[in-house]
Design an enzyme around this catalytic site. Structure first.
Site, mmCIF file in Angstrom:
data_model
loop_
_atom_site.group_PDB
_atom_site.id
_atom_site.type_symbol
_atom_site.label_atom_id
_atom_site.label_comp_id
_atom_site.label_asym_id
_atom_site.label_seq_id
_atom_site.Cartn_x
_atom_site.Cartn_y
_atom_site.Cartn_z
ATOM 1 N N PHE A 136 6.634 -7.298 5.628
ATOM 2 C CA PHE A 136 5.738 -6.191 6.005
ATOM 3 C C PHE A 136 4.716 -6.015 4.895
ATOM 4 O O PHE A 136 5.075 -5.843 3.736
ATOM 5 C CB PHE A 136 6.526 -4.889 6.210
ATOM 6 N N ASP A 222 3.942 -8.667 -3.408
ATOM 7 C CA ASP A 222 3.695 -7.332 -2.853
ATOM 8 C C ASP A 222 4.782 -6.403 -3.376
ATOM 9 O O ASP A 222 5.940 -6.476 -2.962
ATOM 10 C CB ASP A 222 3.719 -7.414 -1.315
ATOM 11 N N LYS A 251 2.606 3.309 -3.321
ATOM 12 C CA LYS A 251 3.756 4.214 -3.178
ATOM 13 C C LYS A 251 4.122 4.977 -4.457
ATOM 14 O O LYS A 251 3.451 5.925 -4.814
ATOM 15 C CB LYS A 251 4.964 3.440 -2.630
HETATM 16 N N1 PLP Z 1 3.559 -3.532 1.674
HETATM 17 C C1 PLP Z 1 4.847 -3.135 1.696
HETATM 18 C C2 PLP Z 1 5.895 -4.036 1.141
HETATM 19 C C3 PLP Z 1 5.196 -1.889 2.241
HETATM 20 O O1 PLP Z 1 6.473 -1.517 2.278
HETATM 21 C C4 PLP Z 1 4.161 -1.067 2.760
HETATM 22 C C5 PLP Z 1 4.490 0.222 3.380
HETATM 23 O O2 PLP Z 1 5.594 0.516 3.730
HETATM 24 C C6 PLP Z 1 2.849 -1.520 2.713
HETATM 25 C C7 PLP Z 1 2.571 -2.749 2.153
HETATM 26 C C8 PLP Z 1 1.717 -0.670 3.228
HETATM 27 O O3 PLP Z 1 1.525 0.396 2.367
HETATM 28 P P1 PLP Z 1 0.613 1.657 2.810
HETATM 29 O O4 PLP Z 1 1.367 2.351 3.895
HETATM 30 O O5 PLP Z 1 0.478 2.464 1.557
HETATM 31 O O6 PLP Z 1 -0.678 1.097 3.270
#
Ligand code: PLP
Length: 392
Positions: A136, A222, A251
């Site tokens: 994700f 990520d 986050k």
């Molecule tokens: N990447 C990862 C691993 C995530 O867990 C998330 C959100 O849960 C995102 C990207 C996207 O982050 P945002 O909701 O701040 O755009």
């Protein structure tokens, strides 16, 4: 609450399935609804409030900055964003930082930089980004394309082209996908969070890092969910002993205000030049002042505490009645329960403990400084809710 529910249902886009609770205030790992009922927060706003709700140091940093300068364009120098970038680079060995507002934007920036790096070094046909199945990476059209879960894609075609997905922990498959598609980068989450809190195997990650280095394919990690102390290391890649070329995070970085960052290593520090990328709010002084108070406290003592609390969670839940398996790292934990995860989460909420789900697991992402007695109390409730006979 009923009035609020009506207004929310009428005026807020229907993208979130909300729990029937209105939260009004909190302190640390405790949060209260509008009737005064207390809950232990085992989700921290999906891994955001790293030091809990209304944390004193974060609040002091944010309010002090709020009274001085709440925003200024990136056309001018501002202190909090420069100091935050310096601290992040000193703590990670990365060289430069681009600030944005969210995880998806941090990944967008990482992807843009990877494509530019490869186009300049090898040619524009080296544009593919390999990501893992079950990953994700966000909800913008490009980060959706990066996300290796087809069900997120279905209604939103066409997505940004140039993304290829390969199975996690299958090094040969990732290598073939990267070589056959002339990849600019491989992007991974060391622990697939939304995918069910599943840590990648160490050999796979180290083998992948070696392969990327040999082929001059960039390794993007990520760290949106896994970063900023969450796994017991400052960033999860540090648990694997690898060095990414680009790290994206968000986050917990902002501790509760919107802040994302892409960190560039030696290969990529000069890839993006003036005018290549930007964000009106990126590096906002208030968000960065709060983040600085978070990142400064992510020291060895705090990280050891995270590991100790993680052990407490694993020791308590592994093998307990109604628990099939416990996965994850640090304070990023997935609990596979005999009962459906959603039922356990609902029961826990009734009993005053707020948990999350990830796929078929109960997901726990408490604040990094959750007091041990509060954690123990939450675990007692979770144990009871996992074990309870199904009544429906
Ligand atoms: N990447 C990862 C691993 C995530 O867990 C998330 C959100 O849960 C995102 C990207 C996207 O982050 P945002 O909701 O701040 O755009």
């Amino acid at each position: 609450m009923n009035n609020l529910k009506t207004i929310d249902r009428q005026y807020i886009a229907n993208t979130y399935a909300r729990f029937p609770v209105e939260l009004v205030r909190g302190k640390g790992s405790l949060v209260y609804d509008e009737t005064g009922k207390e809950y232990i927060d085992m989700g921290s706003g999906i891994g955001v409030t790293a030091f809990g709700i209304a944390d004193d140091a974060w609040q002091a940093a944010v309010t002090a900055q709020l009274g001085k300068l709440q925003h200024m364009s990136n056309l001018y120098y501002t202190e909090p964003c420069a100091l935050l970038a310096e601290t992040l680079c000193e703590k990670t060995g990365m060289k430069k930082v681009f600030f944005c507002n969210s995880g998806a934007e941090a990944n967008e920036c990482a992807i843009k930089a990877a494509r530019k790096y490869a186009a300049e070094k090898k040619g524009p046909e080296y544009s593919a980004i390999v990501t893992l199945l079950n990953s994700f990476h966000g909800r913008t059209l490009t980060t959706l394309a990066a996300t290796g879960q087809a069900h997120y894609h279905e209604l939103f075609q066409p997505l940004t082209p140039g993304f290829v997905h390969a199975p996690a922990n299958d090094l040969e498959a990732v290598k073939s996908a990267a070589l056959e598609n002339r990849a600019a980068a491989v992007m991974i989450e060391c622990i697939q969070g939304e995918g069910g809190v599943i840590a990648l195997e160490k050999d796979f990650v180290t083998g992948l890092a070696d392969f990327c280095k040999q082929q001059d394919i960039l390794l993007i990690v990520d760290e949106v969910q896994t970063g900023n102390g969450r796994t017991g290391a400052l960033y999860a890649y540090m648990n694997y002993g690898v060095q990414p070329d680009i790290v994206s995070t968000a986050k917990g970085l902002g501790g509760g205000l919107p802040l994302g960052a892409a960190l560039f290593g030696e290969k990529t520090e000069f890839t993006l030049g003036a005018g290549d990328h930007g964000s009106t709010f990126g590096g906002n002084p208030v968000c960065c002042a709060g983040a600085l108070s978070v990142v400064k406290r992510l020291d060895d003592a705090l990280l050891s505490e995270v590991k100790a609390k993680s052990k407490l969670i694993f020791d308590t839940l592994e093998g307990a009645p109604g628990v099939e398996a416990v996965s994850g790292m640090g304070l990023m934990v997935g609990v596979k329960t005999v009962k459906p995860a959603g039922d356990v989460v609902r029961k826990c909420m009734e009993q005053g403990v707020l948990c999350l789900t990830a796929k078929d697991k109960v997901r726990l992402l408490p604040a990094l400084n959750i007091p041990e007695d509060v954690l123990k109390k939450a675990l007692e409730v979770i144990l009871a809710c996992c074990a309870e006979e199904k009544t429906e």
